[in-house]
Design a protein around this motif. Structure first.
Motif, PDB file in Angstrom:
ATOM      1  N   ILE A   1       0.846  -1.200   0.000  1.00  9.51           N
ATOM      2  CA  ILE A   1       0.000   0.000   0.000  1.00  9.51           C
ATOM      3  C   ILE A   1       0.876   1.243   0.000  1.00  9.51           C
ATOM      4  O   ILE A   1       1.816   1.359   0.793  1.00  9.51           O
ATOM      5  CB  ILE A   1      -0.929  -0.010   1.224  1.00  9.51           C
ATOM      6  CG1 ILE A   1      -1.935  -1.151   1.091  1.00  9.51           C
ATOM      7  CG2 ILE A   1      -1.662   1.319   1.372  1.00  9.51           C
ATOM      8  CD1 ILE A   1      -2.780  -1.367   2.315  1.00  9.51           C
TER       9      ILE A   1
ATOM     10  N   THR B   1      -6.074   4.408   0.652  1.00 12.24           N
ATOM     11  CA  THR B   1      -6.185   2.946   0.671  1.00 12.24           C
ATOM     12  C   THR B   1      -5.903   2.393   2.057  1.00 12.24           C
ATOM     13  O   THR B   1      -6.596   1.498   2.541  1.00 12.24           O
ATOM     14  CB  THR B   1      -5.208   2.332  -0.347  1.00 12.24           C
ATOM     15  OG1 THR B   1      -5.505   2.842  -1.648  1.00 12.24           O
ATOM     16  CG2 THR B   1      -5.337   0.806  -0.372  1.00 12.24           C
ATOM     17  N   LEU B   2      -4.882   2.929   2.716  1.00 13.97           N
ATOM     18  CA  LEU B   2      -4.556   2.454   4.065  1.00 13.97           C
ATOM     19  C   LEU B   2      -5.720   2.705   5.020  1.00 13.97           C
ATOM     20  O   LEU B   2      -6.101   1.820   5.799  1.00 13.97           O
ATOM     21  CB  LEU B   2      -3.298   3.159   4.577  1.00 13.97           C
ATOM     22  CG  LEU B   2      -2.797   2.716   5.955  1.00 13.97           C
ATOM     23  CD1 LEU B   2      -2.372   1.255   5.948  1.00 13.97           C
ATOM     24  CD2 LEU B   2      -1.632   3.597   6.424  1.00 13.97           C
TER      25      LEU B   2
ATOM     26  N   ARG C   1      -8.647   0.277   4.123  1.00 16.42           N
ATOM     27  CA  ARG C   1      -8.386  -1.126   4.452  1.00 16.42           C
ATOM     28  C   ARG C   1      -8.445  -1.380   5.955  1.00 16.42           C
ATOM     29  O   ARG C   1      -8.751  -2.479   6.401  1.00 16.42           O
ATOM     30  CB  ARG C   1      -7.019  -1.540   3.900  1.00 16.42           C
ATOM     31  CG  ARG C   1      -6.944  -1.580   2.374  1.00 16.42           C
ATOM     32  CD  ARG C   1      -7.692  -2.776   1.802  1.00 16.42           C
ATOM     33  NE  ARG C   1      -7.198  -4.030   2.356  1.00 16.42           N
ATOM     34  CZ  ARG C   1      -6.104  -4.654   1.928  1.00 16.42           C
ATOM     35  NH1 ARG C   1      -5.393  -4.138   0.934  1.00 16.42           N
ATOM     36  NH2 ARG C   1      -5.736  -5.795   2.477  1.00 16.42           N
TER      37      ARG C   1
END
Length: 340
Positions: free
Chosen positions: A22, A27-28, A31
């Motif tokens: 990542i 996105t982190l 997720r």
């Protein structure tokens, strides 16, 4: 005429895992189910030092908990942009100790070779986050000047591969470099400072063990784990394979606020590592790198924690608490009640 399609190049699983790490805050956050209010700070920290988090590390983080100690090590924060007195770009004096391209020679008997600027994970407290790897790349001239320097100094008996993370390079490249180091008669030991067996356990494969387990040099792997959960599966299996190959395993940790700044965690870190065949080596005080002040543990608190470790651990499980001071002949030891 019959033409043949050349065989596809095999990409090891660890390189595929490295490529899919990542690399953006959105996105982190998604997720890990982090609340949207964390994103502005994440973007601010990411702008100064881009994130990189592999899937194997992500899987060990508790979703929805911004205080998770594994997440805290990789989570960009707005505080990284703060200008704090005493926190500078090169707090350990690496630039002043550069003796040849990529060769840092600070201490008697050993020299450090900066093999790459790449890492599998971007630790937010990294003391080389601003190091100019491009201008000090020993591989630019096929390692020639760096190897010439090592060969010209018969007092150097140990070469330390560092970076970045040396194991982020291919086995072909590393095996060739190590073979050239073995050709220097006075070099006896090869020490590799790496986070990959813990962060990206896929890296410990047959190809790595093939060159690491042979040759005339004594091989020592200095791992870097700051929290006992870092030794969980699948890292435990990677460490078992390294031990079975006869590799000496040590661990160095950094004392970090919000990660391991309590006695129970620090004691558990040493005992968990030892269960996996890893001996404690160093407990570093934070290198005062620009952008990392929020990780610092105060001197009095650090001394109390170490005194408690000393009380609860046998001597062979007690790491040396140290600080790196530029110009000193080695790491400066700090006892349980020693002021910093």
């Amino acid at each position: 005429m019959i033409t043949r399609t050349p065989p596809a190049t095999h990409t090891p699983p660890w390189q595929r895992a490295l490529a899919t790490a990542i690399r953006d805050p959105v996105t982190l956050a998604r997720r890990l189910s982090l609340a949207p209010e964390h994103l502005p700070g994440m973007h601010a920290g990411h702008a100064s030092f881009p994130i990189r988090v592999p899937e194997s590390w992500l899987a060990r983080i508790a979703p929805g908990d911004p205080a998770d100690p594994l997440l805290r090590q990789v989570l960009p924060l707005a505080e990284e942009a703060d200008e704090v007195p005493g926190f500078i770009a090169d707090p350990v004096g690496d630039h002043d100790a550069l003796a040849a391209p990529g060769v840092v020679h600070k201490y008697a008997g050993r020299a450090l070779l900066l093999t790459t600027g790449a890492c599998a994970i971007h630790c937010r407290y990294c003391f080389r986050r601003e190091f100019d790897y491009a201008d000090h790349n020993p591989a630019r001239d096929d390692w020639g000047p760096a190897l010439d320097y090592l060969a010209a100094h018969p007092d150097i008996h140990e070469v330390i591969l560092s970076g970045g993370d040396p194991l982020s390079q291919s086995d072909t490249r590393l095996a060739r470099l190590v073979a050239r180091l073995e050709a220097i008669p006075h070099v006896e030991r090869l020490r590799i400072h790496t986070r990959l067996p813990v962060v990206l356990p896929e890296r410990v494969d047959d190809a790595l063990l093939d060159w690491l387990g042979r040759g005339r040099l004594q091989h020592v792997l200095v791992l870097h784990a700051n929290h006992p959960r870092e030794f969980a599966a699948p890292a435990d299996r990677a460490l078992e394979r390294l031990r079975a190959s006869g590799i000496t395993l040590l661990n160095q940790a950094v004392l970090l606020a919000g990660v391991n700044d309590d006695a129970d965690t620090l004691v558990d870190l040493q005992e968990t590592g030892f269960r996996h065949g890893v001996l404690p080596y160093y407990l570093h005080c934070l290198d005062r790198t620009r952008g990392t002040a929020h990780f610092e543990v105060g001197a009095e608190r650090a001394a109390v924690l170490y005194a408690e470790m000393h009380r609860r651990l046998p001597g062979y499980l007690l790491p040396r608490r140290v600080r790196e001071i530029p110009g000193e002949p080695g790491k400066t030891p700090l006892g349980g009640n020693t002021p910093e």
